[in-house]
Design an enzyme around this catalytic site. Structure first.
Site, PDB file in Angstrom:
ATOM      1  N   LYS A  22       0.826  -1.196   0.000  1.00  0.00           N
ATOM      2  CA  LYS A  22       0.000   0.000   0.000  1.00  0.00           C
ATOM      3  C   LYS A  22       0.871   1.262   0.000  1.00  0.00           C
ATOM      4  CE  LYS A  22      -3.739  -2.038   2.774  1.00  0.00           C
ATOM      5  NZ  LYS A  22      -4.862  -1.809   1.857  1.00  0.00           N
ATOM      6  N   ARG A  44     -10.431 -11.468   1.399  1.00  0.00           N
ATOM      7  CA  ARG A  44     -11.305 -12.474   0.787  1.00  0.00           C
ATOM      8  C   ARG A  44     -10.660 -13.861   0.801  1.00  0.00           C
ATOM      9  NH1 ARG A  44     -11.442  -8.907  -4.522  1.00  0.00           N
ATOM     10  NH2 ARG A  44     -11.284  -7.373  -2.833  1.00  0.00           N
TER      11      ARG A  44
END
Length: 316
Positions: free
Chosen positions: A97, A171
């Site tokens: 990130k 996920r």
């Protein structure tokens, strides 16, 4: 408030093992059954999604399982399964990130904290249905053993997952969490996760994105949320979004091959691991914490969805 206090802890004070200890302490105080799977049991059970994300970190993962058995359960009553993402710190892994605001990624475990807090309240209020909470906990770090874009993971369900972006890690751990919750006997599912930046684009920090099937089950949940005073918005999870997650070399890929709709395609990915059970997915990425205090809420973790989940368990 319990959820907010735990979620506000810095990540060096709330590693996956420390979170498991907090859950164990809470379970003893609340009279809940608890089972904590360590990295060896996680590997034995072939939870490849959780193991894959955890691989880059020196901190081992944990799978926290809490069970509430009601004093009186009616025959054939639903068994509610609550699944919460608990990435205690998310760097994004190899797909790292930007550094700006990365400190807020200690909040990437808020979905898991929400489920633990809901179980704490459920144990006190004693609804007449069995409730199981499953919280996969890990860090997502860019270590030398970390998964790389292009790798393929084998999930607990047997489905293979092509990892195209290691920052779409929530996920991956929820895939194993949802499947394991089904194995434990849940008949109805709700998951919560700080899953996508896309839901913030769609709904800002105002509403929780709610995905689910069938529509009657989802609408029932939304009615409870409205009564509980929590703002949530029904989002689509049509077959087309799941189709956008198909891989050429695995069963599914972890990010979409198309443009836009990132919150919907993420929900479409999760749907692959829910079987035919009634299922609701809460994307709380925009609502799990506040950057600025409001007249009704302090800055920091919000404990979003706890009230709704507890009331939903009672209504169900």
């Amino acid at each position: 408030n319990w959820a907010r206090d735990i979620a506000n802890e810095p990540s060096n004070r709330l590693t996956p093992r420390m979170l498991a200890e907090q859950a164990e302490k809470m379970a003893r105080e609340s009279g809940l059954q608890i089972d904590i799977l360590d990295e060896k049991r996680i590997e034995e059970m072939k939870m490849g999604g959780l193991l894959g994300v955890a691989r880059g970190s020196a901190e081992p993962p944990r799978m926290i399982v809490l069970t509430y058995n009601p004093p009186q359960a009616k025959p054939g009553a639903p068994v509610l399964g609550l699944v919460g993402k608990a990435v205690t710190f998310d760097t994004g892994g190899i797909s790292i990130k930007p550094s700006k605001h990365m400190d807020a990624m200690k909040y990437d475990m808020c979905g898991g904290i929400t489920m633990l807090a809901a179980m704490r309240a459920i144990a006190r209020l004693k609804p007449a249905i069995k409730v199981i909470a499953v919280v996969p906990a890990t860090e997502n770090m860019p270590g030398g053993r970390a998964i790389k874009p292009g790798d393929v993971l084998f999930s607990m369900s047997g489905k293979t997952i092509e990892v195209l972006n290691t920052d779409a890690e929530g996920r991956l751990i929820l895939a194993d969490g949802l499947f394991y919750t089904r194995q434990l006997g849940a008949t109805h599912l709700v998951d919560a996760a700080t899953l996508t930046g896309a839901v913030v684009v769609a709904l800002s920090t105002i509403n929780v994105g709610v995905f689910g099937r069938p529509d009657e089950y989802t609408q029932r949940f939304l009615d409870v949320a409205r009564a509980a005073g929590e703002r949530m918005w029904h989002m689509p999870v049509d077959d087309d979004y799941a189709d956008m997650m198909k891989s050429q070399i695995a069963d599914v890929q972890n990010i979409s091959s198309g443009d836009g709709g990132g919150a919907c395609t993420a929900a479409g990915f999760l749907r692959e691991f829910t079987g035919d059970l009634p299922w609701i997915h809460l994307d709380i990425a925009g609502t799990a914490w506040l950057d600025d205090a409001k007249p009704w809420m302090a800055k920091g973790a919000t404990g979003v969805a706890v009230r709704t989940l507890v009331d939903f368990a009672e209504k169900l």
